[in-house]
Design a protein around this motif. Structure first.
Motif, PDB file in Angstrom:
ATOM      1  N   LEU A   1      45.150  71.086  77.936  1.00 13.00           N
ATOM      2  CA  LEU A   1      45.097  70.087  79.005  1.00 13.00           C
ATOM      3  C   LEU A   1      44.519  68.765  78.519  1.00 13.00           C
ATOM      4  O   LEU A   1      45.131  67.704  78.699  1.00 13.00           O
ATOM      5  N   ILE A   2      43.363  68.801  77.904  1.00 10.41           N
ATOM      6  CA  ILE A   2      42.700  67.569  77.483  1.00 10.41           C
ATOM      7  C   ILE A   2      43.494  66.836  76.419  1.00 10.41           C
ATOM      8  O   ILE A   2      43.732  65.627  76.523  1.00 10.41           O
ATOM      9  N   ALA A   3      43.913  67.523  75.386  1.00  7.02           N
ATOM     10  CA  ALA A   3      44.626  66.866  74.299  1.00  7.02           C
ATOM     11  C   ALA A   3      45.970  66.313  74.754  1.00  7.02           C
ATOM     12  O   ALA A   3      46.316  65.170  74.456  1.00  7.02           O
TER      13      ALA A   3
ATOM     14  N   LEU B   1      48.652  59.922  78.550  1.00  5.18           N
ATOM     15  CA  LEU B   1      48.144  58.730  79.242  1.00  5.18           C
ATOM     16  C   LEU B   1      48.091  57.521  78.311  1.00  5.18           C
ATOM     17  O   LEU B   1      48.419  56.405  78.718  1.00  5.18           O
ATOM     18  N   THR B   2      47.690  57.737  77.077  1.00  8.04           N
ATOM     19  CA  THR B   2      47.668  56.633  76.115  1.00  8.04           C
ATOM     20  C   THR B   2      49.075  56.098  75.875  1.00  8.04           C
ATOM     21  O   THR B   2      49.290  54.886  75.847  1.00  8.04           O
ATOM     22  N   GLY B   3      50.031  56.992  75.734  1.00  7.44           N
ATOM     23  CA  GLY B   3      51.412  56.559  75.530  1.00  7.44           C
ATOM     24  C   GLY B   3      51.985  55.819  76.722  1.00  7.44           C
ATOM     25  O   GLY B   3      52.661  54.805  76.563  1.00  7.44           O
ATOM     26  N   VAL B   4      51.706  56.303  77.923  1.00  5.83           N
ATOM     27  CA  VAL B   4      52.213  55.638  79.131  1.00  5.83           C
ATOM     28  C   VAL B   4      51.595  54.249  79.270  1.00  5.83           C
ATOM     29  O   VAL B   4      52.285  53.279  79.615  1.00  5.83           O
ATOM     30  N   ILE B   5      50.314  54.128  78.977  1.00  7.23           N
ATOM     31  CA  ILE B   5      49.668  52.817  79.039  1.00  7.23           C
ATOM     32  C   ILE B   5      50.303  51.864  78.035  1.00  7.23           C
ATOM     33  O   ILE B   5      50.561  50.692  78.353  1.00  7.23           O
TER      34      ILE B   5
ATOM     35  N   VAL C   1      55.901  59.777  72.925  1.00 11.46           N
ATOM     36  CA  VAL C   1      54.690  60.081  73.702  1.00 11.46           C
ATOM     37  C   VAL C   1      54.543  61.586  73.857  1.00 11.46           C
ATOM     38  O   VAL C   1      53.447  62.134  73.692  1.00 11.46           O
ATOM     39  N   LEU C   2      55.626  62.271  74.157  1.00  6.59           N
ATOM     40  CA  LEU C   2      55.580  63.729  74.282  1.00  6.59           C
ATOM     41  C   LEU C   2      55.268  64.398  72.944  1.00  6.59           C
ATOM     42  O   LEU C   2      54.499  65.363  72.894  1.00  6.59           O
ATOM     43  N   ILE C   3      55.833  63.885  71.880  1.00  8.91           N
ATOM     44  CA  ILE C   3      55.538  64.431  70.550  1.00  8.91           C
ATOM     45  C   ILE C   3      54.058  64.256  70.222  1.00  8.91           C
ATOM     46  O   ILE C   3      53.412  65.168  69.695  1.00  8.91           O
ATOM     47  N   ALA C   4      53.506  63.104  70.547  1.00 14.04           N
ATOM     48  CA  ALA C   4      52.075  62.867  70.307  1.00 14.04           C
ATOM     49  C   ALA C   4      51.223  63.812  71.142  1.00 14.04           C
ATOM     50  O   ALA C   4      50.206  64.336  70.664  1.00 14.04           O
ATOM     51  N   GLY C   5      51.615  64.054  72.378  1.00  8.39           N
ATOM     52  CA  GLY C   5      50.871  64.969  73.240  1.00  8.39           C
ATOM     53  C   GLY C   5      50.883  66.392  72.720  1.00  8.39           C
ATOM     54  O   GLY C   5      49.843  67.064  72.668  1.00  8.39           O
ATOM     55  N   ILE C   6      52.038  66.849  72.307  1.00  9.80           N
ATOM     56  CA  ILE C   6      52.149  68.210  71.763  1.00  9.80           C
ATOM     57  C   ILE C   6      51.383  68.323  70.447  1.00  9.80           C
ATOM     58  O   ILE C   6      50.680  69.314  70.201  1.00  9.80           O
TER      59      ILE C   6
END
Length: 79
Positions: free
Chosen positions: A18-20, A26-30, A47-52
Protein backbone atom coordinates in the motif's frame (compact mmCIF):
# COMPACT_ATOMS: atom_id res chain seq x y z
CA UNK A 1 7.91 -4.98 11.37
CA UNK A 2 7.54 -8.23 13.27
CA UNK A 3 8.21 -10.89 10.65
CA UNK A 4 11.31 -13.05 10.83
CA UNK A 5 14.21 -13.26 8.40
CA UNK A 6 13.07 -14.43 4.93
CA UNK A 7 9.40 -14.40 5.96
CA UNK A 8 6.59 -11.88 5.67
CA UNK A 9 3.43 -11.67 7.69
CA UNK A 10 0.22 -10.29 6.19
CA UNK A 11 0.55 -6.97 7.97
CA UNK A 12 4.01 -6.31 6.48
CA UNK A 13 2.85 -7.43 3.06
CA UNK A 14 -0.23 -5.22 2.93
CA UNK A 15 1.43 -2.19 4.51
CA UNK A 16 4.40 -2.41 2.19
CA UNK A 17 2.36 -2.80 -0.95
CA UNK A 18 0.00 0.00 0.00
CA UNK A 19 2.58 2.58 1.04
CA UNK A 20 5.09 1.96 -1.73
CA UNK A 21 2.53 1.71 -4.50
CA UNK A 22 0.50 4.75 -3.41
CA UNK A 23 3.61 6.89 -2.96
CA UNK A 24 4.83 6.14 -6.47
CA UNK A 25 1.38 6.58 -7.98
CA UNK A 26 0.73 9.92 -6.28
CA UNK A 27 4.16 11.22 -7.26
CA UNK A 28 3.57 10.21 -10.86
CA UNK A 29 0.10 11.76 -11.00
CA UNK A 30 1.44 15.02 -9.57
CA UNK A 31 4.18 15.07 -12.21
CA UNK A 32 1.64 14.41 -14.97
CA UNK A 33 -0.55 17.25 -13.73
CA UNK A 34 2.42 19.62 -13.44
CA UNK A 35 3.40 19.07 -17.06
CA UNK A 36 -0.17 19.52 -18.26
CA UNK A 37 -0.27 16.10 -19.90
CA UNK A 38 -3.46 14.17 -20.55
CA UNK A 39 -4.09 10.88 -18.73
CA UNK A 40 -3.48 8.31 -21.44
CA UNK A 41 -1.91 4.86 -21.33
CA UNK A 42 1.39 6.38 -22.50
CA UNK A 43 1.52 8.76 -19.52
CA UNK A 44 0.10 6.31 -16.94
CA UNK A 45 2.22 3.26 -17.84
CA UNK A 46 5.53 4.59 -16.40
CA UNK A 47 3.69 5.64 -13.22
CA UNK A 48 2.27 2.14 -12.76
CA UNK A 49 5.66 0.57 -13.42
CA UNK A 50 7.21 2.84 -10.79
CA UNK A 51 4.48 1.91 -8.31
CA UNK A 52 4.93 -1.81 -8.84
CA UNK A 53 8.73 -1.47 -8.66
CA UNK A 54 8.54 0.47 -5.41
CA UNK A 55 6.20 -2.10 -3.87
CA UNK A 56 8.44 -5.01 -4.90
CA UNK A 57 11.51 -3.20 -3.58
CA UNK A 58 9.87 -2.74 -0.20
CA UNK A 59 8.85 -6.39 -0.06
CA UNK A 60 12.39 -7.52 -0.91
CA UNK A 61 13.69 -5.28 1.85
CA UNK A 62 11.21 -6.84 4.29
CA UNK A 63 12.28 -10.35 3.27
CA UNK A 64 15.94 -9.54 3.92
CA UNK A 65 15.31 -7.95 7.34
CA UNK A 66 14.92 -9.83 10.61
CA UNK A 67 12.47 -9.04 13.42
CA UNK A 68 14.99 -6.58 14.96
CA UNK A 69 15.06 -4.59 11.70
CA UNK A 70 18.61 -5.70 10.82
CA UNK A 71 19.28 -6.37 7.15
CA UNK A 72 20.83 -9.69 6.05
CA UNK A 73 21.17 -10.95 9.62
CA UNK A 74 19.69 -14.12 11.10
CA UNK A 75 17.18 -14.04 13.88
CA UNK A 76 18.81 -13.49 17.27
CA UNK A 77 19.00 -16.53 19.52
CA UNK A 78 16.77 -16.54 22.55
CA UNK A 79 18.64 -16.74 25.82
Amino acid sequence: MKSKFFTLDWKDLLRGLLIAFLTAILTGVINILDTGAVFTWITIKPVLIAGISAALSYLLKCLATNSNDQMFKREPRLA
